[in-house]
Motif scaffolding. Structure first.
Motif, PDB file in Angstrom:
ATOM      1  N   VAL A  91       0.800  -1.075   0.033  1.00  0.00           N
ATOM      2  CA  VAL A  91       0.023  -0.105   0.006  1.00  0.00           C
ATOM      3  C   VAL A  91       0.765   1.302   0.015  1.00  0.00           C
ATOM      4  CG1 VAL A  91      -0.324   0.322   2.418  1.00  0.00           C
ATOM      5  CG2 VAL A  91      -2.253   0.594   0.881  1.00  0.00           C
ATOM      6  N   ASN A  92       2.096   1.202   0.618  1.00  0.00           N
ATOM      7  CA  ASN A  92       3.048   2.339   0.583  1.00  0.00           C
ATOM      8  C   ASN A  92       4.042   2.173  -0.178  1.00  0.00           C
ATOM      9  OD1 ASN A  92       4.077   0.268   2.149  1.00  0.00           O
ATOM     10  ND2 ASN A  92       4.622   1.765   4.024  1.00  0.00           N
ATOM     11  N   GLU A  93       4.284   1.435  -1.217  1.00  0.00           N
ATOM     12  CA  GLU A  93       5.365   1.047  -1.971  1.00  0.00           C
ATOM     13  C   GLU A  93       5.304   2.038  -3.396  1.00  0.00           C
ATOM     14  OE1 GLU A  93       8.410   0.584  -2.444  1.00  0.00           O
ATOM     15  OE2 GLU A  93       8.610  -1.475  -1.965  1.00  0.00           O
ATOM     16  N   ASP A  94       6.502   2.568  -3.555  1.00  0.00           N
ATOM     17  CA  ASP A  94       6.393   3.317  -4.929  1.00  0.00           C
ATOM     18  C   ASP A  94       6.577   2.455  -6.105  1.00  0.00           C
ATOM     19  OD1 ASP A  94       5.648   6.218  -4.312  1.00  0.00           O
ATOM     20  OD2 ASP A  94       7.630   6.161  -3.291  1.00  0.00           O
ATOM     21  N   GLU A  95       6.319   2.916  -7.262  1.00  0.00           N
ATOM     22  CA  GLU A  95       6.669   2.204  -8.348  1.00  0.00           C
ATOM     23  C   GLU A  95       8.367   2.421  -8.708  1.00  0.00           C
ATOM     24  OE1 GLU A  95       4.956   0.301  -9.631  1.00  0.00           O
ATOM     25  OE2 GLU A  95       3.088   1.087  -8.951  1.00  0.00           O
ATOM     26  N   PRO A  96       9.022   1.725  -9.436  1.00  0.00           N
ATOM     27  CA  PRO A  96       8.558   0.738 -10.151  1.00  0.00           C
ATOM     28  C   PRO A  96       8.813  -0.788  -9.303  1.00  0.00           C
ATOM     29  CG  PRO A  96      10.875   0.986 -10.728  1.00  0.00           C
ATOM     30  CD  PRO A  96      10.637   1.991  -9.470  1.00  0.00           C
ATOM     31  N   ALA A  97       8.974  -0.569  -7.966  1.00  0.00           N
ATOM     32  CA  ALA A  97       8.693  -1.776  -7.050  1.00  0.00           C
ATOM     33  C   ALA A  97       7.423  -2.432  -6.941  1.00  0.00           C
ATOM     34  CB  ALA A  97       9.526  -1.688  -5.809  1.00  0.00           C
ATOM     35  N   HIS A  98       6.500  -1.372  -6.970  1.00  0.00           N
ATOM     36  CA  HIS A  98       5.052  -1.877  -6.186  1.00  0.00           C
ATOM     37  C   HIS A  98       4.495  -2.835  -7.357  1.00  0.00           C
ATOM     38  CE1 HIS A  98       0.732  -1.336  -6.688  1.00  0.00           C
ATOM     39  NE2 HIS A  98       0.841  -1.696  -5.607  1.00  0.00           N
ATOM     40  N   MET A  99       4.273  -2.411  -8.755  1.00  0.00           N
ATOM     41  CA  MET A  99       3.289  -3.232  -9.367  1.00  0.00           C
ATOM     42  C   MET A  99       3.945  -4.923  -9.676  1.00  0.00           C
ATOM     43  SD  MET A  99       0.488  -3.267 -10.573  1.00  0.00           S
ATOM     44  CE  MET A  99      -0.341  -1.752 -10.598  1.00  0.00           C
ATOM     45  N   PRO A 100       5.330  -5.107  -9.985  1.00  0.00           N
ATOM     46  CA  PRO A 100       5.549  -6.362  -9.982  1.00  0.00           C
ATOM     47  C   PRO A 100       5.444  -7.206  -8.816  1.00  0.00           C
ATOM     48  CG  PRO A 100       7.519  -5.021 -10.503  1.00  0.00           C
ATOM     49  CD  PRO A 100       6.491  -4.084 -10.051  1.00  0.00           C
ATOM     50  N   ARG A 101       5.453  -6.504  -7.892  1.00  0.00           N
ATOM     51  CA  ARG A 101       4.931  -7.305  -6.507  1.00  0.00           C
ATOM     52  C   ARG A 101       3.623  -7.700  -6.351  1.00  0.00           C
ATOM     53  NH1 ARG A 101       7.249  -4.447  -1.050  1.00  0.00           N
ATOM     54  NH2 ARG A 101       9.063  -5.047  -2.013  1.00  0.00           N
ATOM     55  N   ARG A 102       2.818  -6.537  -6.643  1.00  0.00           N
ATOM     56  CA  ARG A 102       1.356  -6.614  -6.704  1.00  0.00           C
ATOM     57  C   ARG A 102       0.787  -7.890  -7.424  1.00  0.00           C
ATOM     58  NH1 ARG A 102      -3.530  -3.244  -5.703  1.00  0.00           N
ATOM     59  NH2 ARG A 102      -4.879  -3.823  -7.475  1.00  0.00           N
ATOM     60  N   ARG A 103       1.521  -7.871  -8.777  1.00  0.00           N
ATOM     61  CA  ARG A 103       1.266  -9.027  -9.610  1.00  0.00           C
ATOM     62  C   ARG A 103       1.476 -10.270  -9.194  1.00  0.00           C
ATOM     63  NH1 ARG A 103       3.526  -5.970 -14.102  1.00  0.00           N
ATOM     64  NH2 ARG A 103       1.872  -4.520 -14.786  1.00  0.00           N
ATOM     65  N   VAL A 104       2.642 -10.419  -8.486  1.00  0.00           N
ATOM     66  CA  VAL A 104       3.009 -11.899  -8.435  1.00  0.00           C
ATOM     67  C   VAL A 104       2.302 -12.318  -6.898  1.00  0.00           C
ATOM     68  CG1 VAL A 104       5.209 -11.902  -9.302  1.00  0.00           C
ATOM     69  CG2 VAL A 104       5.032 -11.390  -6.946  1.00  0.00           C
ATOM     70  N   LEU A 105       1.680 -11.312  -6.187  1.00  0.00           N
ATOM     71  CA  LEU A 105       1.003 -11.607  -5.001  1.00  0.00           C
ATOM     72  C   LEU A 105      -0.538 -11.578  -5.081  1.00  0.00           C
ATOM     73  CD1 LEU A 105       3.214  -9.637  -2.610  1.00  0.00           C
ATOM     74  CD2 LEU A 105       3.195 -12.183  -2.732  1.00  0.00           C
ATOM     75  N   MET A 106      -1.138 -11.479  -6.416  1.00  0.00           N
ATOM     76  CA  MET A 106      -2.566 -11.341  -6.506  1.00  0.00           C
ATOM     77  C   MET A 106      -3.495 -12.397  -6.556  1.00  0.00           C
ATOM     78  SD  MET A 106      -3.345  -8.647  -9.670  1.00  0.00           S
ATOM     79  CE  MET A 106      -4.543  -7.881  -9.294  1.00  0.00           C
ATOM     80  N   ASP A 107      -2.805 -13.710  -6.845  1.00  0.00           N
ATOM     81  CA  ASP A 107      -3.382 -14.912  -7.028  1.00  0.00           C
ATOM     82  C   ASP A 107      -4.480 -15.073  -5.869  1.00  0.00           C
ATOM     83  OD1 ASP A 107      -3.936 -16.642  -9.321  1.00  0.00           O
ATOM     84  OD2 ASP A 107      -3.336 -18.179  -7.928  1.00  0.00           O
ATOM     85  N   PRO A 108      -4.113 -15.209  -4.847  1.00  0.00           N
ATOM     86  CA  PRO A 108      -5.010 -15.439  -3.699  1.00  0.00           C
ATOM     87  C   PRO A 108      -6.329 -14.691  -3.542  1.00  0.00           C
ATOM     88  CG  PRO A 108      -2.793 -15.728  -2.830  1.00  0.00           C
ATOM     89  CD  PRO A 108      -2.651 -15.073  -4.154  1.00  0.00           C
ATOM     90  N   PHE A 109      -6.337 -13.344  -4.262  1.00  0.00           N
ATOM     91  CA  PHE A 109      -7.264 -12.672  -4.191  1.00  0.00           C
ATOM     92  C   PHE A 109      -8.334 -12.862  -5.541  1.00  0.00           C
ATOM     93  CE2 PHE A 109      -4.054 -10.483  -2.019  1.00  0.00           C
ATOM     94  CZ  PHE A 109      -4.753  -9.887  -0.783  1.00  0.00           C
ATOM     95  N   THR A 110      -8.016 -13.769  -6.322  1.00  0.00           N
ATOM     96  CA  THR A 110      -8.962 -13.839  -7.502  1.00  0.00           C
ATOM     97  C   THR A 110     -10.022 -14.420  -7.204  1.00  0.00           C
ATOM     98  OG1 THR A 110      -7.704 -15.834  -7.954  1.00  0.00           O
ATOM     99  CG2 THR A 110      -6.796 -14.075  -9.269  1.00  0.00           C
ATOM    100  N   PRO A 111     -10.971 -14.149  -7.888  1.00  0.00           N
ATOM    101  CA  PRO A 111     -12.609 -14.856  -7.477  1.00  0.00           C
ATOM    102  C   PRO A 111     -12.280 -16.393  -7.300  1.00  0.00           C
ATOM    103  CG  PRO A 111     -12.680 -13.337  -9.285  1.00  0.00           C
ATOM    104  CD  PRO A 111     -11.340 -13.274  -9.117  1.00  0.00           C
ATOM    105  N   LYS A 112     -11.854 -17.014  -8.316  1.00  0.00           N
ATOM    106  CA  LYS A 112     -11.554 -18.596  -8.226  1.00  0.00           C
ATOM    107  C   LYS A 112     -10.879 -19.050  -7.039  1.00  0.00           C
ATOM    108  CE  LYS A 112      -7.316 -20.341 -10.606  1.00  0.00           C
ATOM    109  NZ  LYS A 112      -6.361 -19.530  -9.767  1.00  0.00           N
ATOM    110  N   GLU A 113     -10.011 -18.193  -6.214  1.00  0.00           N
ATOM    111  CA  GLU A 113      -9.566 -18.617  -5.112  1.00  0.00           C
ATOM    112  C   GLU A 113     -10.278 -18.181  -3.825  1.00  0.00           C
ATOM    113  OE1 GLU A 113      -6.712 -20.349  -4.151  1.00  0.00           O
ATOM    114  OE2 GLU A 113      -6.546 -20.351  -6.521  1.00  0.00           O
ATOM    115  N   LEU A 114     -11.164 -16.976  -4.064  1.00  0.00           N
ATOM    116  CA  LEU A 114     -11.680 -16.466  -2.887  1.00  0.00           C
ATOM    117  C   LEU A 114     -13.145 -17.463  -2.681  1.00  0.00           C
ATOM    118  CD1 LEU A 114     -12.087 -12.577  -3.461  1.00  0.00           C
ATOM    119  CD2 LEU A 114     -10.678 -13.921  -1.718  1.00  0.00           C
ATOM    120  N   VAL A 115     -13.513 -18.162  -3.680  1.00  0.00           N
ATOM    121  CA  VAL A 115     -14.552 -19.038  -3.425  1.00  0.00           C
ATOM    122  C   VAL A 115     -14.415 -19.970  -2.356  1.00  0.00           C
ATOM    123  CG1 VAL A 115     -15.820 -21.032  -4.553  1.00  0.00           C
ATOM    124  CG2 VAL A 115     -15.475 -18.757  -5.791  1.00  0.00           C
TER     125      VAL A 115
END
Ligand code: HEM
Length: 419
Positions: A91-115
């Motif tokens: 939440v407090n990380e600047d680019e360019p570090a933030h977006m690559p980290r967000r991308r690799v950590l996103m999977d557990p938040f996808t609808p198929k995982e949240l179900v």
């Protein structure tokens, strides 16, 4: 500076009780103003707040978790004793570090995982309702809305069951430490709790590292770290272990408490959702807009710019009042009205907007949906205890009543009449 700007106090009564109403004057007359009380520029109109969220280079999120109240030397020393080193998360990380980290950590938040979490949220909710359904009177916050989102947060993060109680004890200290104004004598006690929380979070993380095969976002992060240690760093994991609980817990607990208060104060709307549960998802969204749990967020200005026609120099700090933006008549027609059929409710900015928009928004929505489904079914005759005074934890950003007392006649519970 106008007298109202000079008098603005985000730790004071009017802002805590109804931040959007307390900033109406600003939306109408002075939509960007400097607050000497906190040393921040306050931005209150929808379009301006959204524009700030949209550009996270010009408006850096790096101060999102900075302590808003300067810490005393004694409290700093206390934190140092625990090697406290809360650093960048997402939440407090600047680019360019933030977006690559967000991308690799996103999977557990996808609808198929949240179900996969749905049955756990439903089971927990039912267990908590079972405990009080026959009592006739309860504080919904203490008996359900605080505990269930915390337990869900800990499950979501993958915290082992045996560590849950200790984690629970410490989490509120982090909120006061970051967004609150603890009195000088309170600061050391808060720092003690934060320091202990930090150390404990580190220990739980170490335990997870021994066996990172389990479910949950933190074990997932540990596995990603093995592949991409530069993207998911040690400092990130430790900071996230602590900040993640607050991100997932208090936001959702407060949003749910606000929602129950608002719906029960608007009795005919409550009755409508009891009669037609398909209205609940619209109600959740409108509650998040009208009375969201994040009242304001923060950004740092990285170059001279203008916001809403006001010149703002580089280095300025912004308090972007999402609660005010969500009640801006320029974007939401009759913005103070509570309308669960409003077509653009989901334009609200309670989850932020743009590259940092809340990753957990659908988990939060799912929890609120389930709380409302269960209580509208099992206690449709629920009502607010009359004449109660709602109180709030004084802080700039997280907003929800400390207690929501409700009452009902247990003899009239539908499950007694039709078990
Ligand atoms: C970020 C609000 C629930 C995880 C954020 C932000 C806000 C927010 C305002 C910053 C957005 C920005 O800077 O543009 C809320 C509210 C919630 C909620 C109101 C409940 C009603 C959750 C839950 C989780 C979560 C349940 C689960 C772990 C996160 C994460 C970020 C975030 C990881 C950082 C995203 C990034 O910077 O890339 N949230 N949140 N939140 N939230 Fe939530």
């Amino acid at each position: 500076m106008s007298a109202r700007a000079a008098a603005f106090d985000p730790f004071g009564g009017a802002y805590q009780v109804d931040p959007a109403a307390s900033l109406r004057w600003s939306r109408d007359e002075e939509p960007v103003f400097y607050s000497p009380e906190i040393g921040y520029w306050v931005v209150t109109r929808y379009e301006d707040v959204k524009a700030v969220f949209r550009d996270n280079i010009l408006f850096s999120p790096s101060i999102a978790l900075e302590k808003i109240t300067p810490v005393s030397d004694e409290a700093t020393a206390t934190l140092a004793k625990y090697d406290y080193a809360m650093a960048r998360t997402l939440v407090n990380e600047d680019e360019p570090a933030h977006m690559p980290r967000r991308r690799v950590l996103m999977d557990p938040f996808t609808p198929k995982e949240l179900v996969h979490h749905e049955p756990m949220v439903r089971r927990l909710t039912r267990e908590y309702v079972d405990r009080f359904v026959d009592t006739g009177r309860v504080d919904l916050v203490d008996e359900m809305l605080w505990e269930v989102p915390l337990t869900v947060a800990l499950h979501f993060l993958g915290v082992p069951e045996e560590d849950m109680d200790t984690m629970r004890e410490y989490s509120i200290a982090h909120t006061v430490n970051t967004w609150g104004r603890p009195a000088p004598e309170e600061q050391v006690a808060v720092a003690e709790a934060v320091g202990k929380f930090w150390q404990y979070a580190g220990q739980v993380l170490e335990k997870m590292r021994q066996d990172p095969s389990g479910h949950g976002w933190m074990p997932y992060g540990i596995r990603v770290q093995k592949e991409q240690p530069d993207v998911v760093t040690d400092s990130y994991l430790h900071s996230m272990m602590m900040a993640g609980i607050v991100a997932a817990h208090e936001t959702t607990a407060n949003a749910s408490a606000n929602a129950f208060r608002l719906l029960l104060e608007n009795r005919s709307v409550w009755e409508e959702i009891c009669a037609d549960p398909s209205l609940i998802s619209g109600a959740v969204e409108e509650c998040l807009r009208h009375s969201g749990s994040v009242a304001a967020w923060r950004r740092l200005v990285t170059a001279d710019t203008t916001i809403g026609g006001v010149d703002i120099p580089a280095g300025s700090k912004l308090l972007i009042a999402t609660s005010s933006a969500n009640r801006d008549d320029r974007h939401f027609e009759g913005a103070d009205d509570f309308d669960i059929r409003r077509e653009n409710s989901s334009d609200h900015l309670t989850f932020g907007f743009g590259g940092h928009q809340c990753l957990g928004k659908n988990l939060a929505r799912m929890e609120m949906q389930i709380f409302l489904e269960e209580l509208t079914t099992r206690l449709p005759h629920l009502e607010l205890v009359p004449d109660q005074e709602f109180t709030y934890l004084p802080n700039t950003s997280f907003r929800g009543p400390d207690h929501v007392w409700v009452q009902w006649d247990p003899a009239a519970n539908p499950e007694r009449r039709n078990p």
